[in-house]
Design an enzyme around this catalytic site. Structure first.
Site, mmCIF file in Angstrom:
data_model
loop_
_atom_site.group_PDB
_atom_site.id
_atom_site.type_symbol
_atom_site.label_atom_id
_atom_site.label_comp_id
_atom_site.label_asym_id
_atom_site.label_seq_id
_atom_site.Cartn_x
_atom_site.Cartn_y
_atom_site.Cartn_z
ATOM 1 N N LYS A 1 -26.828 -4.331 68.312
ATOM 2 C CA LYS A 1 -27.061 -3.236 67.347
ATOM 3 C C LYS A 1 -25.989 -3.124 66.134
ATOM 4 O O LYS A 1 -24.956 -3.692 66.233
ATOM 5 C CB LYS A 1 -27.264 -2.072 68.075
ATOM 6 C CG LYS A 1 -28.761 -1.767 68.810
ATOM 7 C CD LYS A 1 -28.583 -0.497 69.706
ATOM 8 C CE LYS A 1 -30.095 -0.642 70.852
ATOM 9 N NZ LYS A 1 -29.921 0.666 71.499
ATOM 10 N N TYR B 1 -39.751 -0.118 68.851
ATOM 11 C CA TYR B 1 -39.514 1.033 69.458
ATOM 12 C C TYR B 1 -40.927 2.046 69.419
ATOM 13 O O TYR B 1 -41.007 3.134 69.802
ATOM 14 C CB TYR B 1 -38.408 1.857 68.729
ATOM 15 C CG TYR B 1 -37.303 1.603 69.061
ATOM 16 C CD1 TYR B 1 -36.646 1.289 70.416
ATOM 17 C CD2 TYR B 1 -36.326 1.391 68.057
ATOM 18 C CE1 TYR B 1 -35.662 0.925 70.734
ATOM 19 C CE2 TYR B 1 -35.046 0.846 68.297
ATOM 20 C CZ TYR B 1 -34.444 0.759 69.532
ATOM 21 O OH TYR B 1 -33.259 -0.015 69.947
ATOM 22 N N PHE C 1 -36.175 11.698 69.328
ATOM 23 C CA PHE C 1 -35.187 11.022 68.968
ATOM 24 C C PHE C 1 -35.839 9.627 68.165
ATOM 25 O O PHE C 1 -34.918 8.753 67.649
ATOM 26 C CB PHE C 1 -34.168 10.399 70.020
ATOM 27 C CG PHE C 1 -34.772 9.864 71.076
ATOM 28 C CD1 PHE C 1 -35.041 8.399 71.031
ATOM 29 C CD2 PHE C 1 -35.022 10.727 72.226
ATOM 30 C CE1 PHE C 1 -35.561 7.638 72.305
ATOM 31 C CE2 PHE C 1 -35.776 9.864 73.336
ATOM 32 C CZ PHE C 1 -36.017 8.535 73.326
ATOM 33 N N ARG D 1 -29.994 -6.423 81.828
ATOM 34 C CA ARG D 1 -29.807 -4.964 81.869
ATOM 35 C C ARG D 1 -28.772 -4.530 82.729
ATOM 36 O O ARG D 1 -27.906 -3.745 82.683
ATOM 37 C CB ARG D 1 -31.102 -4.259 82.323
ATOM 38 C CG ARG D 1 -32.190 -4.414 81.052
ATOM 39 C CD ARG D 1 -33.509 -3.838 81.564
ATOM 40 N NE ARG D 1 -33.500 -2.184 81.500
ATOM 41 C CZ ARG D 1 -33.429 -1.371 80.526
ATOM 42 N NH1 ARG D 1 -33.818 -2.012 79.305
ATOM 43 N NH2 ARG D 1 -33.436 -0.061 80.650
ATOM 44 N N ARG E 1 -21.776 -1.216 77.893
ATOM 45 C CA ARG E 1 -21.957 -0.064 77.426
ATOM 46 C C ARG E 1 -20.731 0.735 78.384
ATOM 47 O O ARG E 1 -19.923 1.665 77.716
ATOM 48 C CB ARG E 1 -23.264 0.593 77.800
ATOM 49 C CG ARG E 1 -24.207 0.130 76.869
ATOM 50 C CD ARG E 1 -25.742 0.736 77.432
ATOM 51 N NE ARG E 1 -26.710 0.529 76.379
ATOM 52 C CZ ARG E 1 -28.065 0.335 76.454
ATOM 53 N NH1 ARG E 1 -28.327 0.651 77.859
ATOM 54 N NH2 ARG E 1 -28.830 0.070 75.585
ATOM 55 N N ASN F 1 -25.186 3.026 71.549
ATOM 56 C CA ASN F 1 -25.065 2.268 72.704
ATOM 57 C C ASN F 1 -25.099 0.796 72.636
ATOM 58 O O ASN F 1 -25.434 -0.264 73.648
ATOM 59 C CB ASN F 1 -25.897 2.854 73.700
ATOM 60 C CG ASN F 1 -27.477 2.410 73.576
ATOM 61 O OD1 ASN F 1 -27.624 1.696 72.495
ATOM 62 N ND2 ASN F 1 -28.187 3.044 74.368
ATOM 63 N N HIS G 1 -29.629 -3.759 72.793
ATOM 64 C CA HIS G 1 -30.818 -3.626 73.574
ATOM 65 C C HIS G 1 -31.094 -4.690 74.325
ATOM 66 O O HIS G 1 -30.540 -5.854 73.990
ATOM 67 C CB HIS G 1 -31.883 -3.429 72.424
ATOM 68 C CG HIS G 1 -33.241 -3.649 72.817
ATOM 69 N ND1 HIS G 1 -33.995 -2.791 73.400
ATOM 70 C CD2 HIS G 1 -34.029 -4.929 73.193
ATOM 71 C CE1 HIS G 1 -34.972 -2.906 73.871
ATOM 72 N NE2 HIS G 1 -35.457 -4.284 73.756
ATOM 73 N N GLU H 1 -41.384 -8.588 72.935
ATOM 74 C CA GLU H 1 -40.409 -8.537 72.001
ATOM 75 C C GLU H 1 -39.861 -9.857 71.621
ATOM 76 O O GLU H 1 -39.456 -9.905 70.355
ATOM 77 C CB GLU H 1 -39.052 -7.694 72.688
ATOM 78 C CG GLU H 1 -39.545 -6.229 73.185
ATOM 79 C CD GLU H 1 -38.639 -5.558 73.933
ATOM 80 O OE1 GLU H 1 -37.418 -5.948 74.087
ATOM 81 O OE2 GLU H 1 -38.931 -4.490 74.241
HETATM 82 P P1 DAT Z 1 -32.498 1.321 76.728
HETATM 83 O O1 DAT Z 1 -31.952 1.008 75.784
HETATM 84 O O2 DAT Z 1 -31.370 1.395 77.815
HETATM 85 O O3 DAT Z 1 -33.670 0.372 77.150
HETATM 86 P P2 DAT Z 1 -34.523 3.362 76.482
HETATM 87 O O4 DAT Z 1 -35.330 2.145 76.219
HETATM 88 O O5 DAT Z 1 -34.834 4.190 77.295
HETATM 89 O O6 DAT Z 1 -33.078 2.710 76.846
HETATM 90 O O7 DAT Z 1 -34.201 4.060 75.029
HETATM 91 C C1 DAT Z 1 -34.452 3.249 73.741
HETATM 92 C C2 DAT Z 1 -33.138 3.868 72.914
HETATM 93 O O8 DAT Z 1 -33.349 5.167 72.532
HETATM 94 C C3 DAT Z 1 -31.837 3.866 73.833
HETATM 95 O O9 DAT Z 1 -30.893 2.724 73.607
HETATM 96 C C4 DAT Z 1 -31.110 5.255 73.111
HETATM 97 C C5 DAT Z 1 -32.327 6.001 72.707
HETATM 98 N N1 DAT Z 1 -32.557 6.871 73.541
HETATM 99 C C6 DAT Z 1 -33.283 7.003 74.782
HETATM 100 N N2 DAT Z 1 -33.263 8.181 75.168
HETATM 101 C C7 DAT Z 1 -32.544 9.063 74.432
HETATM 102 C C8 DAT Z 1 -32.436 10.422 74.614
HETATM 103 N N3 DAT Z 1 -32.661 11.183 75.692
HETATM 104 N N4 DAT Z 1 -31.830 10.879 73.386
HETATM 105 C C9 DAT Z 1 -31.287 10.214 72.313
HETATM 106 N N5 DAT Z 1 -31.467 8.836 72.238
HETATM 107 C C10 DAT Z 1 -32.087 8.284 73.335
HETATM 108 MG MG MG Z 2 -35.492 0.108 76.507
#
Ligand code: DAT
Ligand code: MG
Length: 149
Positions: free
Chosen positions: A9, A49, A57, A85, A102, A112, A115, A126
């Site tokens: 990222k 996304y 968010f 992961r 992370r 973070n 991805h 994806e």
């Molecule tokens: P990951 O990136 O671990 O697969 P995810 O798919 O649940 O996590 O979410 C995608 C991204 O969205 C994540 O890297 C950061 C952001 N995100 C997720 N949950 C969040 C939250 N509760 N508040 C703010 N950002 C969030």
């Molecule tokens: Mg994810």
């Protein structure tokens, strides 16, 4: 053989952590089948996304991923989804184990670093969203028999 889409990222690229992050996936044994340095468009970010569209968010997530260039990588391997992961660590860096990307290199959820696809099906989708068929390389890596049984 599973496929996963990794995105290094904007924060990771800006911090000069591209090599450090790629090194960890390579060392794990995952095989690179595609890699490029790109500026993600808003359209592609919103598609990527889409599952988070209704979350509060969503806007900041899209703005973050398009804020600066990224490195996108397609990886292949046995259990590639779960392996990647685990190497990435928990979504919230403060909950991520030491030894993960992370857990070692990040502090906040909105920064973070990386991805990784979360299911076999999403890995396929994806990778196809970010790479054309011509950009993916099928190759016999010399070390494959020493990593895959
Ligand atoms: P990951 O990136 O671990 O697969 P995810 O798919 O649940 O996590 O979410 C995608 C991204 O969205 C994540 O890297 C950061 C952001 N995100 C997720 N949950 C969040 C939250 N509760 N508040 C703010 N950002 C969030
Ligand atoms: Mg994810």
């Amino acid at each position: 053989m599973e496929r996963t889409l990794i995105i290094i990222k904007p924060d990771a690229v800006q911090r000069g952590l591209t090599g450090e992050i790629l090194r960890r996936f390579e060392a794990r044994g995952l095989r690179i089948i595609g890699m490029k340095f790109i500026q993600v468009s808003r359209e592609l970010a919103e598609k990527h996304y889409e599952v988070h569209k209704e979350r509060p968010f969503f806007a900041s997530l899209v703005n973050y991923i398009i804020s600066s260039p990224v490195v996108v990588i397609a990886l292949e391997g046995t259990n590639a989804i779960a392996a990647a992961r685990k190497t990435i660590g928990s979504t919230k860096p403060q909950e991520a184990e030491a030894g993960t990307i992370r857990g070692d290199l990040a502090l906040e959820i909105g920064r973070n670093l990386v991805h990784g696809s979360d299911s076999v099906e999403n890995g396929q989708i994806e990778v196809a969203n970010f790479f054309s068929a011509a950009e993916l390389v099928s190759w016999p890596r010399a070390t494959d028999p020493w990593i895959f049984e």
